[in-house]
Scaffold this motif. Structure first.
Motif, PDB file in Angstrom:
ATOM      1  N   LEU A 103      34.685  74.684 -35.180  1.00 29.41           N
ATOM      2  CA  LEU A 103      35.750  73.812 -35.671  1.00 29.41           C
ATOM      3  C   LEU A 103      35.799  72.565 -34.787  1.00 29.41           C
ATOM      4  O   LEU A 103      36.441  72.553 -33.731  1.00 29.41           O
ATOM      5  CB  LEU A 103      37.092  74.559 -35.632  1.00 29.41           C
ATOM      6  N   PRO A 104      35.131  71.486 -35.196  1.00 30.24           N
ATOM      7  CA  PRO A 104      35.068  70.275 -34.361  1.00 30.24           C
ATOM      8  C   PRO A 104      36.431  69.705 -33.989  1.00 30.24           C
ATOM      9  O   PRO A 104      36.571  69.065 -32.936  1.00 30.24           O
ATOM     10  CB  PRO A 104      34.292  69.291 -35.246  1.00 30.24           C
ATOM     11  N   PHE A 105      37.425  69.922 -34.822  1.00 30.96           N
ATOM     12  CA  PHE A 105      38.775  69.434 -34.558  1.00 30.96           C
ATOM     13  C   PHE A 105      39.258  69.858 -33.167  1.00 30.96           C
ATOM     14  O   PHE A 105      39.946  69.093 -32.475  1.00 30.96           O
ATOM     15  CB  PHE A 105      39.714  69.985 -35.639  1.00 30.96           C
ATOM     16  N   LEU A 106      38.915  71.060 -32.745  1.00 31.95           N
ATOM     17  CA  LEU A 106      39.364  71.554 -31.442  1.00 31.95           C
ATOM     18  C   LEU A 106      38.709  70.799 -30.286  1.00 31.95           C
ATOM     19  O   LEU A 106      39.327  70.594 -29.238  1.00 31.95           O
ATOM     20  CB  LEU A 106      39.097  73.056 -31.328  1.00 31.95           C
ATOM     21  N   LYS A 107      37.476  70.405 -30.480  1.00 34.57           N
ATOM     22  CA  LYS A 107      36.817  69.611 -29.440  1.00 34.57           C
ATOM     23  C   LYS A 107      37.353  68.184 -29.424  1.00 34.57           C
ATOM     24  O   LYS A 107      37.560  67.590 -28.362  1.00 34.57           O
ATOM     25  CB  LYS A 107      35.305  69.610 -29.659  1.00 34.57           C
ATOM     26  N   GLU A 108      37.615  67.654 -30.606  1.00 28.74           N
ATOM     27  CA  GLU A 108      38.119  66.285 -30.715  1.00 28.74           C
ATOM     28  C   GLU A 108      39.504  66.132 -30.088  1.00 28.74           C
ATOM     29  O   GLU A 108      39.864  65.036 -29.634  1.00 28.74           O
ATOM     30  CB  GLU A 108      38.192  65.871 -32.189  1.00 28.74           C
ATOM     31  N   THR A 109      40.285  67.185 -30.074  1.00 26.59           N
ATOM     32  CA  THR A 109      41.650  67.112 -29.536  1.00 26.59           C
ATOM     33  C   THR A 109      41.732  67.478 -28.061  1.00 26.59           C
ATOM     34  O   THR A 109      42.828  67.576 -27.505  1.00 26.59           O
ATOM     35  CB  THR A 109      42.587  68.045 -30.343  1.00 26.59           C
ATOM     36  N   THR A 110      40.604  67.665 -27.416  1.00 29.55           N
ATOM     37  CA  THR A 110      40.576  68.014 -25.992  1.00 29.55           C
ATOM     38  C   THR A 110      40.629  66.755 -25.144  1.00 29.55           C
ATOM     39  O   THR A 110      39.741  65.892 -25.243  1.00 29.55           O
ATOM     40  CB  THR A 110      39.307  68.804 -25.649  1.00 29.55           C
ATOM     41  N   ASP A 111      41.655  66.629 -24.304  1.00 29.60           N
ATOM     42  CA  ASP A 111      41.749  65.492 -23.387  1.00 29.60           C
ATOM     43  C   ASP A 111      40.913  65.759 -22.142  1.00 29.60           C
ATOM     44  O   ASP A 111      40.924  66.879 -21.611  1.00 29.60           O
ATOM     45  CB  ASP A 111      43.202  65.266 -22.964  1.00 29.60           C
ATOM     46  N   PRO A 112      40.188  64.762 -21.648  1.00 30.58           N
ATOM     47  CA  PRO A 112      39.404  64.941 -20.419  1.00 30.58           C
ATOM     48  C   PRO A 112      40.287  65.392 -19.255  1.00 30.58           C
ATOM     49  O   PRO A 112      41.366  64.848 -19.029  1.00 30.58           O
ATOM     50  CB  PRO A 112      38.835  63.543 -20.161  1.00 30.58           C
ATOM     51  N   LYS A 113      39.851  66.432 -18.561  1.00 31.13           N
ATOM     52  CA  LYS A 113      40.481  66.980 -17.350  1.00 31.13           C
ATOM     53  C   LYS A 113      41.828  67.662 -17.606  1.00 31.13           C
ATOM     54  O   LYS A 113      42.345  68.335 -16.719  1.00 31.13           O
ATOM     55  CB  LYS A 113      40.660  65.887 -16.288  1.00 31.13           C
ATOM     56  N   GLU A 114      42.421  67.473 -18.791  1.00 32.32           N
ATOM     57  CA  GLU A 114      43.745  68.063 -19.049  1.00 32.32           C
ATOM     58  C   GLU A 114      43.744  69.035 -20.226  1.00 32.32           C
ATOM     59  O   GLU A 114      44.615  69.878 -20.319  1.00 32.32           O
ATOM     60  CB  GLU A 114      44.769  66.957 -19.349  1.00 32.32           C
ATOM     61  N   GLU A 115      42.854  68.856 -21.142  1.00 34.22           N
ATOM     62  CA  GLU A 115      42.756  69.656 -22.375  1.00 34.22           C
ATOM     63  C   GLU A 115      43.899  69.324 -23.341  1.00 34.22           C
ATOM     64  O   GLU A 115      43.707  68.633 -24.333  1.00 34.22           O
ATOM     65  CB  GLU A 115      42.691  71.156 -22.064  1.00 34.22           C
ATOM     66  N   ASN A 116      45.099  69.848 -23.112  1.00 37.72           N
ATOM     67  CA  ASN A 116      46.251  69.567 -23.967  1.00 37.72           C
ATOM     68  C   ASN A 116      46.046  69.978 -25.434  1.00 37.72           C
ATOM     69  O   ASN A 116      46.656  69.410 -26.346  1.00 37.72           O
ATOM     70  CB  ASN A 116      46.651  68.081 -23.903  1.00 37.72           C
ATOM     71  N   ASN A 117      45.181  70.963 -25.652  1.00 46.57           N
ATOM     72  CA  ASN A 117      44.992  71.488 -27.018  1.00 46.57           C
ATOM     73  C   ASN A 117      44.838  73.007 -27.027  1.00 46.57           C
ATOM     74  O   ASN A 117      44.405  73.568 -28.025  1.00 46.57           O
ATOM     75  CB  ASN A 117      43.775  70.839 -27.680  1.00 46.57           C
ATOM     76  N   LEU A 118      45.205  73.662 -25.924  1.00 53.44           N
ATOM     77  CA  LEU A 118      45.107  75.117 -25.877  1.00 53.44           C
ATOM     78  C   LEU A 118      46.340  75.745 -26.518  1.00 53.44           C
ATOM     79  O   LEU A 118      47.381  75.114 -26.655  1.00 53.44           O
ATOM     80  CB  LEU A 118      44.947  75.583 -24.438  1.00 53.44           C
ATOM     81  N   TYR A 119      46.214  77.016 -26.883  1.00 56.12           N
ATOM     82  CA  TYR A 119      47.252  77.693 -27.663  1.00 56.12           C
ATOM     83  C   TYR A 119      47.712  76.796 -28.823  1.00 56.12           C
ATOM     84  O   TYR A 119      48.889  76.422 -28.926  1.00 56.12           O
ATOM     85  CB  TYR A 119      48.446  78.081 -26.792  1.00 56.12           C
ATOM     86  N   PRO A 120      46.794  76.426 -29.723  1.00 55.23           N
ATOM     87  CA  PRO A 120      47.195  75.592 -30.866  1.00 55.23           C
ATOM     88  C   PRO A 120      48.253  76.303 -31.713  1.00 55.23           C
ATOM     89  O   PRO A 120      48.303  77.537 -31.765  1.00 55.23           O
ATOM     90  CB  PRO A 120      45.888  75.399 -31.640  1.00 55.23           C
ATOM     91  N   PHE A 121      49.095  75.515 -32.370  1.00 53.28           N
ATOM     92  CA  PHE A 121      50.128  76.070 -33.242  1.00 53.28           C
ATOM     93  C   PHE A 121      49.521  76.357 -34.621  1.00 53.28           C
ATOM     94  O   PHE A 121      48.930  75.469 -35.236  1.00 53.28           O
ATOM     95  CB  PHE A 121      51.295  75.092 -33.400  1.00 53.28           C
ATOM     96  N   LEU A 122      49.683  77.597 -35.086  1.00 52.79           N
ATOM     97  CA  LEU A 122      49.166  77.998 -36.392  1.00 52.79           C
ATOM     98  C   LEU A 122      50.317  78.395 -37.307  1.00 52.79           C
ATOM     99  O   LEU A 122      51.239  79.112 -36.887  1.00 52.79           O
ATOM    100  CB  LEU A 122      48.216  79.199 -36.263  1.00 52.79           C
ATOM    101  N   HIS A 123      50.245  77.965 -38.580  1.00 56.27           N
ATOM    102  CA  HIS A 123      51.213  78.380 -39.593  1.00 56.27           C
ATOM    103  C   HIS A 123      50.463  78.636 -40.902  1.00 56.27           C
ATOM    104  O   HIS A 123      49.741  77.758 -41.388  1.00 56.27           O
ATOM    105  CB  HIS A 123      52.286  77.310 -39.807  1.00 56.27           C
ATOM    106  N   LEU A 124      50.645  79.831 -41.451  1.00 53.18           N
ATOM    107  CA  LEU A 124      50.018  80.181 -42.729  1.00 53.18           C
ATOM    108  C   LEU A 124      50.799  79.553 -43.864  1.00 53.18           C
ATOM    109  O   LEU A 124      52.020  79.703 -43.963  1.00 53.18           O
ATOM    110  CB  LEU A 124      49.976  81.700 -42.892  1.00 53.18           C
ATOM    111  N   LEU A 125      50.093  78.861 -44.766  1.00 53.53           N
ATOM    112  CA  LEU A 125      50.728  78.104 -45.842  1.00 53.53           C
ATOM    113  C   LEU A 125      50.772  78.919 -47.135  1.00 53.53           C
ATOM    114  O   LEU A 125      49.997  79.862 -47.314  1.00 53.53           O
ATOM    115  CB  LEU A 125      49.973  76.795 -46.059  1.00 53.53           C
TER     116      LEU A 125
END
Length: 591
Positions: free
Chosen positions: A243-265
């Motif tokens: 899932l490239p989206f997870l790599k795209e949302t990774t900030d250098p040295k900080e990440e800031n995309n771990l434990y993403p929020f999931l909601h089933l639609l």
């Protein structure tokens, strides 16, 4: 035999209540006697089927608090346990009214021994560890017992399957690819963690899980894991999916995309929020089918940790489309993690964003919280309101990376038309709940709160925010004793509960009521860790009919959720809410 006699007496008393007419002084006396008998039987059975709030909780050794005489119009905190021996980093409520709580194993000994000489011999911190890092908490008795995990469950994830078994995934080092099960057992039986020989496809540390309509669990993300996978796997979806989206949302040295929020639609697809961006994923075809505007302001996922809920879904009659609205609150500025690592603590976010993702052109609508907060827990209440609690006003998630705890919970009313009136600041706790805290909704409407360990090991002295091993309960304002006359008491739920079919709930009240002030809500129990309640969802059921059975007893007929997309199969708490006051819930299983 005793159970049969009590059960027969319960049914007989309920029968007397139901058949009692609404007029005649003679019959009124008869009806009151029947209700007294019914109440007496309910009290006898309260350990297995609680319908009343006339009970006591242990505050500490040798003390108790009678809720009938305590005032908490702005909420109230109750200390349940001074110490459970471990810090409550993860929590999962089960359908037998027990809560699985666990910490991590890689720091050394906890303050709770394992029973019967059990020990772990594969620990990284010490050669032999004979202490527990997990417990099973009994809500009804306010007691707990130690459980044994075999590998490190630090910063892991989980979901409950359709049979009520906790599927728990990932962790750290020897636990990073593990799959664990915890199945509820009857009182008197001894159940414990089971670790499967099967492993996850890749390492999952700081990932998020969600139960799916087909009963599988999807595991998304994790540190350096830009992918998702399923448990159990099947012939159509084996292995891991990039899932490239997870790599795209990774900030250098900080990440800031771990434990993403999931909601089933409601269409069966998955909403995923990471950092400041969000998408809808079709996990069956492994493709992104929609991307939404970036939320304004700060970063929102770990370690710039905010929180998120999918606001209550109001189900309508027929096949009308269901409106879906997501809410995200709190977080931290970009760079806040690196600054905190150097001893500087930036103010946390004060903003919340709401977005109706079912709109043709969704946009974030921003609001300001009364208090800035990083590492908040957001929980859906039976009333449809949201409570925000725990966390700090400066810094980020991470070891000793935050200061200035936010002690006041905040109540948010999403349906209040005046935005300036939506937030209410509630009664503060006296215990800071910083990094590695957790909270979960209980079947009686309280919030169970525990944890807080911003240190690498258990550290109780010489630090600003010591490791905390206590458990508290927060009682929202709707549990105030002066509202007890409004509180519904569920007697029976007529099942089985099937998709799209009607079912009825019989309950009593101390007063008569207009139909328009009743709601019935279904709530899925969440797996809570690191400020996100995974799998949490609240459904407001469509009311078909309300029938008066006697002066106090009523039967409300509602329509069950129409599909597995709306309500994945499994156990839910059903609450009857009257004039904003919920009664004790009853567990139902939908399949």
């Amino acid at each position: 035999m005793a159970f049969n006699i009590v059960s027969f007496s319960f049914i007989f008393a309920l029968f007397l209540v139901i058949i009692s007419p609404l007029s005649s002084h003679k019959h009124h006396i008869h009806r009151q006697q029947s209700l007294s008998l019914l109440h007496s039987i309910i009290q006898q059975q309260s350990s297995s089927f609680s319908t009343s709030f006339d009970f006591k909780f242990s505050r500490s050794a040798g003390q108790s608090l009678d809720l009938r005489t305590s005032d908490h119009t702005n909420g109230k905190w109750i200390l349940l346990q001074k110490s459970i021996g471990i810090s409550a980093m993860h929590m999962q409520l089960l359908h037998n009214n027990k809560v699985v709580i666990f910490d991590r194993t890689g720091f050394g000994s906890s303050n709770l021994s394992l029973p019967q000489g059990k020990c772990r011999y594969n620990d990284e911190a010490i050669k032999v560890d004979c202490t527990a890092h997990s417990i099973l908490y009994d809500v009804a008795t306010n007691t707990y017992r130690p459980l044994m995990v075999q590998t490190d469950v630090w910063c892991s994830s989980g979901a409950v399957n359709s049979n009520g078994t906790l599927i728990q995934t990932g962790g750290y080092h020897d636990g990073e690819r593990k799959i664990r099960l915890f199945s509820p057992c009857a009182d008197g039986e001894i159940c414990d963690w089971t670790e499967l020989p099967q492993n996850l496809t890749v390492k999952r540390w700081y990932s998020t899980d969600h139960i799916l309509p087909d009963g599988r669990v999807i595991i998304v993300g994790g540190r350096s894991a830009f992918s998702y996978e399923f448990f159990p796997q099947n012939s159509n979806n084996n292995g891991v999916f990039y899932l490239p989206f997870l790599k795209e949302t990774t900030d250098p040295k900080e990440e800031n995309n771990l434990y993403p929020f999931l909601h089933l639609l409601p269409d069966g697809n998955l909403y995923i929020f990471a950092n400041q961006r969000s998408i809808v994923l079709d996990y069956v075809k492994n493709r992104i089918i929609r991307e939404f505007p970036i939320i304004p302001g700060e970063k929102r996922t770990y370690p710039a940790t905010g929180s998120s809920v999918m606001l209550p879904m109001k189900l309508a009659a027929g096949d009308l489309p269901t409106v879906v609205e997501v809410m995200v609150c709190g977080g931290a500025n970009g760079g806040a993690f690196l600054q905190a690592e150097r001893g500087g603590f930036m103010p946390a976010s004060r903003t919340c964003g709401r977005m109706r993702i079912t709109d043709p052109e969704p946009e974030w609508v921003m609001e300001d919280m009364p208090l800035g907060r990083v590492m908040p827990d957001m929980l859906l209440l039976p009333t449809g309101d949201v409570i925000i609690l725990n966390g700090a006003s400066k810094g980020t998630a991470g070891w000793e990376n935050a200061i200035d705890p936010v002690l006041n919970p905040v109540l948010y009313k999403p349906n209040e038309p005046d935005p300036s009136m939506r937030f209410t600041v509630l009664q503060p706790t006296s215990i800071p709940r910083m990094y590695h805290s957790a909270a979960t909704l209980l079947p009686d409407g309280r919030i169970l709160v525990g944890g807080s360990n911003p240190h690498i090991r258990y550290d109780f002295t010489g630090v600003k925010y010591p490791t905390d091993l206590s458990l508290e309960a927060f009682m929202p304002p709707y549990l105030s004793p002066h509202l007890s006359y409004l509180r519904p008491s569920i007697l029976t739920v007529e099942g089985p509960i099937s998709y799209g079919q009607n079912f009825s709930v019989t309950f009593t009240l101390g007063i008569s009521l207009p139909t328009k002030e009743l709601t019935v809500t279904m709530i899925a129990p969440s797996f809570t860790t690191h400020s996100f309640a995974m799998n949490q969802r609240l459904l407001i059921l469509n009311i078909v009919e309300v029938k008066r059975l006697s002066i106090r007893a009523q039967k409300i007929t509602v329509c069950a959720p129409p599909s597995r997309n709306i309500a994945p199969p499994g156990y839910y708490m059903v609450f009857v809410v009257h004039k904003g006051v919920p009664g004790h819930s009853v567990w139902v299983k939908i399949q």
